[in-house]
Design a protein around this motif. Sequence first.
Motif, PDB file in Angstrom:
ATOM      1  N   GLY A  32       5.459   2.413  -2.775  1.00 18.19           N
ATOM      2  CA  GLY A  32       4.380   2.939  -3.598  1.00 18.19           C
ATOM      3  C   GLY A  32       3.468   3.954  -2.952  1.00 18.19           C
ATOM      4  O   GLY A  32       2.528   4.429  -3.585  1.00 18.19           O
ATOM      5  N   LEU A  33       3.720   4.329  -1.688  1.00 13.74           N
ATOM      6  CA  LEU A  33       2.884   5.340  -1.044  1.00 13.74           C
ATOM      7  C   LEU A  33       3.195   6.741  -1.539  1.00 13.74           C
ATOM      8  O   LEU A  33       2.340   7.617  -1.524  1.00 13.74           O
ATOM      9  N   VAL A  34       4.443   6.966  -1.933  1.00 15.04           N
ATOM     10  CA  VAL A  34       4.918   8.278  -2.361  1.00 15.04           C
ATOM     11  C   VAL A  34       5.434   8.167  -3.791  1.00 15.04           C
ATOM     12  O   VAL A  34       6.087   7.184  -4.157  1.00 15.04           O
ATOM     13  N   THR A  35       5.157   9.186  -4.588  1.00 13.71           N
ATOM     14  CA  THR A  35       5.567   9.188  -5.992  1.00 13.71           C
ATOM     15  C   THR A  35       7.037   9.541  -6.143  1.00 13.71           C
ATOM     16  O   THR A  35       7.787   8.873  -6.854  1.00 13.71           O
ATOM     17  N   GLU A  36       7.449  10.635  -5.483  1.00 14.65           N
ATOM     18  CA  GLU A  36       8.837  11.076  -5.565  1.00 14.65           C
ATOM     19  C   GLU A  36       9.177  11.929  -4.358  1.00 14.65           C
ATOM     20  O   GLU A  36       8.285  12.374  -3.625  1.00 14.65           O
ATOM     21  N   LEU A  37      10.467  12.157  -4.152  1.00 13.14           N
ATOM     22  CA  LEU A  37      10.959  12.963  -3.045  1.00 13.14           C
ATOM     23  C   LEU A  37      11.509  14.284  -3.577  1.00 13.14           C
ATOM     24  O   LEU A  37      12.030  14.360  -4.689  1.00 13.14           O
ATOM     25  N   ALA A  38      11.398  15.327  -2.744  1.00  6.28           N
ATOM     26  CA  ALA A  38      11.937  16.638  -3.122  1.00  6.28           C
ATOM     27  C   ALA A  38      12.250  17.415  -1.859  1.00  6.28           C
ATOM     28  O   ALA A  38      11.496  17.351  -0.879  1.00  6.28           O
ATOM     29  N   PRO A  68      -5.657  16.720 -12.523  1.00  2.00           N
ATOM     30  CA  PRO A  68      -4.682  16.114 -11.610  1.00  2.00           C
ATOM     31  C   PRO A  68      -4.522  16.894 -10.312  1.00  2.00           C
ATOM     32  O   PRO A  68      -4.455  18.125 -10.308  1.00  2.00           O
ATOM     33  N   VAL A  69      -4.457  16.152  -9.211  1.00  3.09           N
ATOM     34  CA  VAL A  69      -4.241  16.717  -7.877  1.00  3.09           C
ATOM     35  C   VAL A  69      -2.908  16.191  -7.366  1.00  3.09           C
ATOM     36  O   VAL A  69      -2.667  14.977  -7.372  1.00  3.09           O
ATOM     37  N   ILE A  70      -2.044  17.105  -6.922  1.00  2.08           N
ATOM     38  CA  ILE A  70      -0.713  16.749  -6.429  1.00  2.08           C
ATOM     39  C   ILE A  70      -0.630  17.134  -4.964  1.00  2.08           C
ATOM     40  O   ILE A  70      -0.843  18.294  -4.608  1.00  2.08           O
ATOM     41  N   ALA A  71      -0.336  16.182  -4.102  1.00  4.89           N
ATOM     42  CA  ALA A  71      -0.188  16.448  -2.672  1.00  4.89           C
ATOM     43  C   ALA A  71       1.292  16.660  -2.360  1.00  4.89           C
ATOM     44  O   ALA A  71       2.139  15.858  -2.750  1.00  4.89           O
ATOM     45  N   ALA A  72       1.592  17.762  -1.660  1.00  5.99           N
ATOM     46  CA  ALA A  72       2.951  18.068  -1.231  1.00  5.99           C
ATOM     47  C   ALA A  72       3.059  17.737   0.253  1.00  5.99           C
ATOM     48  O   ALA A  72       2.420  18.384   1.088  1.00  5.99           O
ATOM     49  N   LEU A  73       3.856  16.731   0.595  1.00  2.22           N
ATOM     50  CA  LEU A  73       3.894  16.199   1.956  1.00  2.22           C
ATOM     51  C   LEU A  73       5.184  16.612   2.660  1.00  2.22           C
ATOM     52  O   LEU A  73       6.266  16.577   2.067  1.00  2.22           O
ATOM     53  N   LEU A  78      -2.146   0.367  -4.339  1.00  5.39           N
ATOM     54  CA  LEU A  78      -0.786   0.890  -4.244  1.00  5.39           C
ATOM     55  C   LEU A  78       0.188  -0.100  -3.607  1.00  5.39           C
ATOM     56  O   LEU A  78       1.366  -0.132  -3.975  1.00  5.39           O
ATOM     57  N   LEU A  79      -0.289  -0.865  -2.626  1.00  2.00           N
ATOM     58  CA  LEU A  79       0.598  -1.701  -1.824  1.00  2.00           C
ATOM     59  C   LEU A  79       0.324  -3.183  -2.046  1.00  2.00           C
ATOM     60  O   LEU A  79      -0.826  -3.584  -2.279  1.00  2.00           O
ATOM     61  N   ARG A  80       1.374  -3.997  -1.942  1.00  2.00           N
ATOM     62  CA  ARG A  80       1.188  -5.440  -1.866  1.00  2.00           C
ATOM     63  C   ARG A  80       0.349  -5.764  -0.646  1.00  2.00           C
ATOM     64  O   ARG A  80       0.404  -5.062   0.364  1.00  2.00           O
ATOM     65  N   ILE A 118      -0.951  12.250  -7.313  1.00  2.00           N
ATOM     66  CA  ILE A 118       0.504  12.179  -7.163  1.00  2.00           C
ATOM     67  C   ILE A 118       0.864  12.718  -5.796  1.00  2.00           C
ATOM     68  O   ILE A 118       0.257  13.691  -5.320  1.00  2.00           O
ATOM     69  N   ARG A 119       1.878  12.110  -5.147  1.00  2.00           N
ATOM     70  CA  ARG A 119       2.337  12.569  -3.833  1.00  2.00           C
ATOM     71  C   ARG A 119       3.841  12.824  -3.879  1.00  2.00           C
ATOM     72  O   ARG A 119       4.614  11.905  -4.181  1.00  2.00           O
ATOM     73  N   ILE A 120       4.229  14.068  -3.579  1.00  3.59           N
ATOM     74  CA  ILE A 120       5.635  14.452  -3.528  1.00  3.59           C
ATOM     75  C   ILE A 120       5.966  14.760  -2.073  1.00  3.59           C
ATOM     76  O   ILE A 120       5.292  15.574  -1.435  1.00  3.59           O
ATOM     77  N   ALA A 121       6.993  14.104  -1.542  1.00  2.21           N
ATOM     78  CA  ALA A 121       7.293  14.215  -0.108  1.00  2.21           C
ATOM     79  C   ALA A 121       8.707  14.708   0.136  1.00  2.21           C
ATOM     80  O   ALA A 121       9.636  14.393  -0.620  1.00  2.21           O
TER      81      ALA A 121
END
Length: 262
Positions: A182-188, A104-109, A157-159, A126-129
């Motif tokens: 759906g572009l971002v998985t979760e916020l932090a 798994p690769v997780i991008a921190a945005l 990911l997108l309609r 996964i993308r965490i922004a």
Amino acid sequence: MSRVSTEIENHVARVTMTRGDKMNALDVEMVESLIAAGEALIGNDDVRAVVLSGEGPAFCAGLDVANFGRFAAEDPEALIMPRTHGLSNAFQRVSLVWRDVPVPVIAALHGVTFGGGLQIALGADIRIAHPDTKLSIMEMKWGLVPDMGGMVVLPKLLRSDVLRKLTYTADQVAADEAQAIGLVTELADDPKAAALALAEKIAGKSPSAMRAAKRLIAVAESGAPEADVLLEESREQAGLIGKPHQMEVIAANMQKRAPRFD
């Protein structure tokens, strides 16, 4: 000159874009450095998770505008049409290489994640922004279309209507809206810390099961026939049942301790 650093600690690889003074904008050197970093992880059996991030005020502002003149002076077909990396060219490989990393690769945005920078982030699992992050399919601003692998991932990911609107307008999307669509998985508030915590959690799971899960999800998302997906489920499971990693997980659960895979 490498524009990317890789540090591996406790089975987690931290891949960091280090062109912070340019908001990690993509020039040829950055593209080559990111590809090299990703490909170096593909065969590294010690790595169990990857965190992809950028130094400075932004994850990645997209293509370095200083390169527009350089690209315009070259024959565009000679520059981007050759398939130099399997099915893709280098500008597509820089995003899709992260799908080929077997863990798994997780991008921190944070800051901005625009254009090519967004497409790189899309290559992650996964993308965490950060809540203040801005994202954009920005190519239309420069009279271009997304061409760095984004169209492989975005339709999943997108309609369709949302994808078309964002592509046609190059509008910026706030992080909360990006999560909703759906572009971002979760916020932090600290996306890199959150990504590292998640990576450490993943690294504590069965390494062989985690790699099997990433392979299996890729097959399931590929549009393969149902029979092929079901067969692949069984094939991956048969390769895990009773093997050392699974037996260690069972023992650890019974003994109420963390599993040890080293």
